[in-house]
Write an enzyme that holds these catalytic residues in place. Sequence first.
Site, short mmCIF file in Angstrom:
data_model
loop_
_atom_site.label_atom_id
_atom_site.label_comp_id
_atom_site.label_asym_id
_atom_site.label_seq_id
_atom_site.Cartn_x
_atom_site.Cartn_y
_atom_site.Cartn_z
N PRO A 98 -106.43 -23.42 -10.13
CA PRO A 98 -105.77 -24.11 -11.24
C PRO A 98 -106.77 -24.42 -12.36
CG PRO A 98 -106.10 -25.61 -9.40
CD PRO A 98 -106.55 -24.26 -8.93
N ASP A 117 -112.09 -26.14 -12.03
CA ASP A 117 -111.11 -26.07 -10.95
C ASP A 117 -110.52 -27.47 -10.76
OD1 ASP A 117 -109.71 -25.90 -8.54
OD2 ASP A 117 -111.17 -24.55 -7.60
N HIS A 118 -109.24 -27.63 -11.11
CA HIS A 118 -108.64 -28.96 -11.09
C HIS A 118 -108.45 -29.50 -9.68
CE1 HIS A 118 -107.12 -32.35 -13.01
NE2 HIS A 118 -106.14 -31.85 -13.75
N ARG A 119 -108.61 -28.66 -8.65
CA ARG A 119 -108.55 -29.16 -7.27
C ARG A 119 -109.79 -29.98 -6.94
NH1 ARG A 119 -108.01 -23.55 -4.22
NH2 ARG A 119 -109.77 -23.22 -5.65
N ILE A 153 -112.25 -31.01 -9.67
CA ILE A 153 -112.71 -31.79 -10.82
C ILE A 153 -111.50 -32.28 -11.61
CG2 ILE A 153 -114.03 -31.68 -12.97
CD1 ILE A 153 -115.60 -29.33 -11.55
#
Length: 567
Positions: free
Chosen positions: A365, A539-541, A543
Site C-alpha cells: 500500500p 509502505d503504509h503497513r 509507516i
Amino acid sequence: MALMEVKVPDIGDFDDVAVIEVLVKPGDKIAVDQSLITVESDKASMEIPSTAAGVVKELKVDVGSKVKEGSVVLMLEAEGGGAAAAPATQAPAPAPKADQAAAPAPAPAPAAAPASAAAASGPVDVKLPDIGDFKDVAVIEVLVKPGDTVTAEQSLITVESDKASMEIPSPSAGVLKELKVKVGDTVNVGDLIAVLEGAAGSTPAPAPSAAPAASSPAAAPSSAPAPASAPAASSAPSGASASAPAPHDPTAAPSGSLPHASPSVRKFARELGVPLDEVKGSGPKGRITQDDIQGFTRSVMSGAATTKAAAAARPAGGGGGGAGLDLLPWPKVDFTKFGPVERKDLSRIKKISGANLSRNWVMIPHVTNNDEADITELEAFRVSTNKENEKSGVKVTMLAFVIKAVVAALKKYPEFNASLDGDQLVYKQYFHIGFAADTPNGLVVPVLRDADKKGILQISTEMGELAKKARDGKLGAADMQGGCFSISSLGGIGGTHFTPIINAPEVAILGLSKSAMKPVWDGKQFVPRLTLPLSLSYDHRVIDGASAARFNAYLSQVLADYRRILL
C-alpha cells in the site's frame, strides 16, 4: 545374490534435504551410478546415484521424505555380491553374465583418454569461470568467431542473469578453434564455452568427459527391458517417471510429486507468488524455467489466465479476468488496423523488473509524501568542493550529499530502515543505500554499502564506479543485494514530483526531481532560493503518514543546514 542397502553418500554441507523425485521403482534393474532419487536443498538440487548394480527390491523413501548422509534409499538385490565393482579393476575376469554386459563399458574410456590427451596437447578448453551466485545464465552476445585471434582477458561472450549482465574473458591468448555456445544458450560455472588453439598449456578436461560417455553403454543393458515394463510403470504410484534414463516417460509428471524446477526458479516463483503446480514447464523433462514463470505471470496480469486460488475466491456469477483482482480483461487490439507498427522484444532486465514492479505496486500500500528542501548553501558548497578537488578527478554530486543525509534520517527514524517479515519488523543495524541507475538495457539499482562509515568524497567515488559498471553491464549480484533504502533521482532530467515504487523488501524509497530557483519569503521579503523536490513513497503497513512527514521534514532540514548531521 546378496541383499544390500543403498545409502545417501556425502552430499556436502546439507542436512535433512527433501526428496523431490523418485527415479526408480521396485523391480527395476539398475546399473552402477544410475540416478535413484533427486534431492533438493534451499540452494541446489542433485541426483543420488546407485553404488552397485542389481534389482530394486524395496524403496525406503518417497517424494517429500527428508534424507541426509547415511539414510537408506532402497534395498538392492546386488548381482554377484559386489560384482559391480569388479569390471572397473579387472575387466577380463569371469563374472556373472548379468554383469558381463556392463564389463566392456569402461574399456572405451582408457582408449578415449589417450586420444583426447593427444588432441589437447595444443588446444585449451575455455570454461565458464566462477561468476558468483548465478545459475543457468543466458548467453546474450557472442563477441568472437572461429578463426579469430584472441588475447588474454579479451571478452568472448556476454551472459545475463535476472540481475546483471557480464562479459566472460579468455584466460589466455590463442586462435579460437571452436565455439561451444551460441546466443540463447544457458551456461553454468564450469561449462565449456570455447576451444583455443596455440595457447600455452593444456587442460586435462577431456579425461573426465570420457567417463559419462563410458557409463552410457553400461546403462544400456539395464534399460533394455523398459518397453516390456512400460505399461506397468504408467500405473505405478511412485514418482519414478520424472527423469529416469529410459524406462519411463520423461515428460510425465508423477501425481503427488513436487513441481519439477530448480531452487532458483522455486525462489523466483515464491517472490512473485506464482503457484508452481499450475505452471506448465517447457524445459527438459517438463522442467519449469524462469521464462515459464514470467510467461505465467504475464498471462495472469493480462487476464488471459487465472490461478486456481483467484478463481475459487471470485464471487459466483461475478465478472473478472483481470489479474485475479476482478478487473476487466486486458484489451487485445490489432494495432495494424490503424497503421504501420514495429514490434521489439523487451530486454531481459525490463521483463524481470516489470514483474517485480507489478508485484510491489499491487502488494504494497503505497503512499507518497512530497516536500521541498532548500539546498542553496549546500549547492554552493558542492560547487566550491568540486573546484578544490578538480585535480583529483572526483566529482561530487548532490546525490552524494542526499545519501549521507538519508543515513542521518534513517538513524533518527529506524522504522524506515526495516523490512516486514510476516508479523515482525526486522530492524537493520547497517546502512546500505541503493540508487537507481539508468542503463541502455533498463533500470538497475546498485547498492552503496556502509554509507554511514564513508565521507562524501568516498561516496562520490564509489557511486561513480558502480554507475560505470551498471552502464557497461558488469554489475555482479553482490553489487545489487542487501539494500536498506533506495533513492531514485530524476534531477538531471526534469520534473517536479513523482511516485517512486518501493523496492521490496524495503519499506520506503526517496524520489528526487529537478531542483529549481523559487522566491521564498524570509519574513521580510521574497528571496531567490534553490529548492529540491523530495518524493517519499512508504509502505503504509509499516509507516504512518505522520512518521513519513517527520522523516521528510527532517531530511529537508539536514539538506538546508548540513551541520545538523554532526548533532
